[in-house]
Structure formats: C-alpha cells, structure tokens
Design a protein around this motif. Structure first.
Motif, PDB file in Angstrom:
ATOM      1  N   PHE A 166       0.891  -1.059  -0.049  1.00  0.00           N
ATOM      2  CA  PHE A 166      -0.032   0.082  -0.047  1.00  0.00           C
ATOM      3  C   PHE A 166       0.922   1.107   0.036  1.00  0.00           C
ATOM      4  CE2 PHE A 166      -2.590  -3.293   2.289  1.00  0.00           C
ATOM      5  CZ  PHE A 166      -3.745  -3.078   1.319  1.00  0.00           C
ATOM      6  N   SER A 167       0.451   2.405  -0.605  1.00  0.00           N
ATOM      7  CA  SER A 167       0.874   3.620  -0.683  1.00  0.00           C
ATOM      8  C   SER A 167       1.056   4.162   0.664  1.00  0.00           C
ATOM      9  CB  SER A 167       0.448   4.447  -1.502  1.00  0.00           C
ATOM     10  OG  SER A 167       0.854   5.944  -1.211  1.00  0.00           O
ATOM     11  N   PRO A 168       2.262   4.993   1.255  1.00  0.00           N
ATOM     12  CA  PRO A 168       2.293   5.510   2.521  1.00  0.00           C
ATOM     13  C   PRO A 168       1.146   6.740   2.587  1.00  0.00           C
ATOM     14  CG  PRO A 168       4.211   6.113   1.207  1.00  0.00           C
ATOM     15  CD  PRO A 168       3.491   5.136   0.346  1.00  0.00           C
ATOM     16  N   TRP A 169       0.534   6.923   1.702  1.00  0.00           N
ATOM     17  CA  TRP A 169      -0.508   8.189   1.760  1.00  0.00           C
ATOM     18  C   TRP A 169      -1.853   7.357   2.068  1.00  0.00           C
ATOM     19  CZ3 TRP A 169      -0.732  12.900   1.173  1.00  0.00           C
ATOM     20  CH2 TRP A 169       0.374  13.669   0.347  1.00  0.00           C
ATOM     21  N   LEU A 170      -2.014   6.083   2.095  1.00  0.00           N
ATOM     22  CA  LEU A 170      -3.343   5.630   2.672  1.00  0.00           C
ATOM     23  C   LEU A 170      -3.567   5.806   4.082  1.00  0.00           C
ATOM     24  CD1 LEU A 170      -5.597   3.625   1.692  1.00  0.00           C
ATOM     25  CD2 LEU A 170      -4.343   1.671   2.477  1.00  0.00           C
ATOM     26  N   PRO A 171      -2.646   5.475   5.147  1.00  0.00           N
ATOM     27  CA  PRO A 171      -3.124   5.836   6.440  1.00  0.00           C
ATOM     28  C   PRO A 171      -3.372   7.323   6.725  1.00  0.00           C
ATOM     29  CG  PRO A 171      -0.676   5.332   6.235  1.00  0.00           C
ATOM     30  CD  PRO A 171      -1.227   5.028   4.980  1.00  0.00           C
ATOM     31  N   ALA A 172      -2.525   8.171   5.916  1.00  0.00           N
ATOM     32  CA  ALA A 172      -2.703   9.811   6.085  1.00  0.00           C
ATOM     33  C   ALA A 172      -4.109  10.000   5.390  1.00  0.00           C
ATOM     34  CB  ALA A 172      -1.534  10.476   5.361  1.00  0.00           C
ATOM     35  N   ILE A 173      -4.668   9.663   4.221  1.00  0.00           N
ATOM     36  CA  ILE A 173      -5.875   9.989   3.771  1.00  0.00           C
ATOM     37  C   ILE A 173      -7.072   9.302   4.618  1.00  0.00           C
ATOM     38  CG2 ILE A 173      -7.491   9.206   1.911  1.00  0.00           C
ATOM     39  CD1 ILE A 173      -4.974   9.404  -0.017  1.00  0.00           C
ATOM     40  N   LEU A 174      -6.828   7.942   5.242  1.00  0.00           N
ATOM     41  CA  LEU A 174      -8.005   7.479   6.192  1.00  0.00           C
ATOM     42  C   LEU A 174      -7.980   8.456   7.506  1.00  0.00           C
ATOM     43  CD1 LEU A 174      -7.146   3.737   5.823  1.00  0.00           C
ATOM     44  CD2 LEU A 174      -8.985   5.074   4.792  1.00  0.00           C
ATOM     45  N   LEU A 175      -6.720   8.616   7.970  1.00  0.00           N
ATOM     46  CA  LEU A 175      -6.845   9.735   9.276  1.00  0.00           C
ATOM     47  C   LEU A 175      -7.535  11.018   8.713  1.00  0.00           C
ATOM     48  CD1 LEU A 175      -6.039   9.865  11.919  1.00  0.00           C
ATOM     49  CD2 LEU A 175      -3.701  10.762  11.447  1.00  0.00           C
ATOM     50  N   TYR A 199      -6.217  19.053   6.741  1.00  0.00           N
ATOM     51  CA  TYR A 199      -5.641  17.913   7.519  1.00  0.00           C
ATOM     52  C   TYR A 199      -4.671  17.078   6.845  1.00  0.00           C
ATOM     53  CZ  TYR A 199      -9.111  18.522  11.086  1.00  0.00           C
ATOM     54  OH  TYR A 199     -10.053  18.985  12.306  1.00  0.00           O
ATOM     55  N   MET A 200      -4.770  16.882   5.547  1.00  0.00           N
ATOM     56  CA  MET A 200      -3.767  16.156   4.697  1.00  0.00           C
ATOM     57  C   MET A 200      -2.312  16.958   4.987  1.00  0.00           C
ATOM     58  SD  MET A 200      -4.594  13.128   3.619  1.00  0.00           S
ATOM     59  CE  MET A 200      -3.266  13.209   2.234  1.00  0.00           C
ATOM     60  N   VAL A 201      -2.258  18.293   4.613  1.00  0.00           N
ATOM     61  CA  VAL A 201      -1.133  19.101   4.844  1.00  0.00           C
ATOM     62  C   VAL A 201      -0.543  18.985   6.186  1.00  0.00           C
ATOM     63  CG1 VAL A 201      -0.233  21.634   4.457  1.00  0.00           C
ATOM     64  CG2 VAL A 201      -1.739  20.400   2.840  1.00  0.00           C
ATOM     65  N   LEU A 202      -1.397  19.067   7.016  1.00  0.00           N
ATOM     66  CA  LEU A 202      -1.031  18.868   8.474  1.00  0.00           C
ATOM     67  C   LEU A 202      -0.242  17.872   8.890  1.00  0.00           C
ATOM     68  CD1 LEU A 202      -3.738  21.165  10.354  1.00  0.00           C
ATOM     69  CD2 LEU A 202      -1.385  21.915   9.928  1.00  0.00           C
ATOM     70  N   ILE A 203      -0.833  16.605   8.627  1.00  0.00           N
ATOM     71  CA  ILE A 203      -0.347  15.498   8.718  1.00  0.00           C
ATOM     72  C   ILE A 203       0.936  15.221   8.004  1.00  0.00           C
ATOM     73  CG2 ILE A 203      -0.826  12.739   8.133  1.00  0.00           C
ATOM     74  CD1 ILE A 203      -3.582  13.384   8.900  1.00  0.00           C
ATOM     75  N   ASP A 204       0.904  15.538   6.710  1.00  0.00           N
ATOM     76  CA  ASP A 204       2.088  15.575   6.107  1.00  0.00           C
ATOM     77  C   ASP A 204       3.351  16.356   6.536  1.00  0.00           C
ATOM     78  OD1 ASP A 204       3.844  14.943   3.829  1.00  0.00           O
ATOM     79  OD2 ASP A 204       3.257  16.863   2.802  1.00  0.00           O
ATOM     80  N   ALA A 205       2.969  17.381   7.094  1.00  0.00           N
ATOM     81  CA  ALA A 205       4.104  18.543   7.563  1.00  0.00           C
ATOM     82  C   ALA A 205       4.671  18.167   8.913  1.00  0.00           C
ATOM     83  CB  ALA A 205       3.561  20.030   7.507  1.00  0.00           C
ATOM     84  N   LEU A 206       3.629  17.657   9.649  1.00  0.00           N
ATOM     85  CA  LEU A 206       4.126  17.319  11.192  1.00  0.00           C
ATOM     86  C   LEU A 206       3.943  15.829  11.442  1.00  0.00           C
ATOM     87  CD1 LEU A 206       1.291  19.941  12.533  1.00  0.00           C
ATOM     88  CD2 LEU A 206       3.860  20.094  12.007  1.00  0.00           C
ATOM     89  N   TRP A 207       3.785  14.974  10.991  1.00  0.00           N
ATOM     90  CA  TRP A 207       3.503  13.711  11.348  1.00  0.00           C
ATOM     91  C   TRP A 207       4.395  12.681  10.364  1.00  0.00           C
ATOM     92  CZ3 TRP A 207      -0.548   9.523  10.872  1.00  0.00           C
ATOM     93  CH2 TRP A 207      -0.228   8.483  11.678  1.00  0.00           C
ATOM     94  N   ILE A 208       4.007  12.714   8.934  1.00  0.00           N
ATOM     95  CA  ILE A 208       4.262  11.679   8.177  1.00  0.00           C
ATOM     96  C   ILE A 208       5.669  12.003   7.397  1.00  0.00           C
ATOM     97  CG2 ILE A 208       3.991  10.159   6.217  1.00  0.00           C
ATOM     98  CD1 ILE A 208       1.236   9.425   7.429  1.00  0.00           C
ATOM     99  N   LYS A 209       5.719  13.229   7.152  1.00  0.00           N
ATOM    100  CA  LYS A 209       6.730  13.866   6.354  1.00  0.00           C
ATOM    101  C   LYS A 209       7.064  13.329   5.165  1.00  0.00           C
ATOM    102  CE  LYS A 209       8.560  15.745  10.531  1.00  0.00           C
ATOM    103  NZ  LYS A 209       8.933  16.692  11.289  1.00  0.00           N
ATOM    104  N   PHE A 210       6.114  13.196   4.166  1.00  0.00           N
ATOM    105  CA  PHE A 210       6.306  12.525   2.864  1.00  0.00           C
ATOM    106  C   PHE A 210       7.635  13.297   1.959  1.00  0.00           C
ATOM    107  CE2 PHE A 210       2.275  11.518   3.399  1.00  0.00           C
ATOM    108  CZ  PHE A 210       2.135   9.980   3.474  1.00  0.00           C
TER     109      PHE A 210
END
Length: 88
Positions: free
Chosen positions: A33-42, A77-88
């Motif tokens: 699965f893509s690493p985007w999957l948990p970020a999208i679901l969250l 929320y996707m931008v915040l998850i990307d910037a603060l938690w997962i860091k794609f």
C-alpha cells in the motif's frame, strides 16, 4: 596502488529500511500500500468528526457549498499530517 576515485576508507553501507527517514510502502501480507493510505484515512476520519461538530453547532449553515468546505478541511488535515507527522 590505491584508487583515488573510490577510496576504501570512504565506503559507506546503504542505510537499512528501519533507519530510512523517508516513507516507504506499507506491506500487509503480499499486498503493498502507498504511505498516503493511512494519511488519507486519518484525514478523512478527522474531517468527518470536524463536520459533525460544525453541524452540531449549526455553523455549517453559513457555508455556501458545504461539500467544498469538506474537501478544504480534508486538504488542510492532509497538509498538516504531511508536515507534522508523516513527512512525505
């Protein structure tokens, strides 16, 4: 004779997957699965909770098109998850 192109003392082993700072595929059995999957679901679940709070407080009546507000909040929320938690 020593090589000046690839000196032996500067040889570095590749970084293992456990210390890789970049996201990689998530494996569930034999399916990747893509690493985007948990970020999208969250982000989707957080957006649903936010929209439910907005509806409960009757603040959604001030929006012209609530569907676009839903997408905007999810994008935020996707931008915040990307910037603060997962860091794609």
């Amino acid at each position: 004779m020593t090589s000046t192109i690839f000196p032996v003392s500067d040889f570095r082993f590749p970084i293992s997957a456990s210390t890789n700072p970049y996201p990689h595929e998530l494996q569930l059995g034999d399916v990747y699965f893509s690493p985007w999957l948990p970020a999208i679901l969250l982000a989707f679940s957080m957006t649903v909770a936010t929209v439910m709070v907005l509806n409960r407080l009757r603040l959604s009546r001030f929006f012209y098109l609530p569907q676009y507000v839903f997408l905007a909040i999810m994008t935020l929320y996707m931008v915040l998850i990307d910037a603060l938690w997962i860091k794609f």
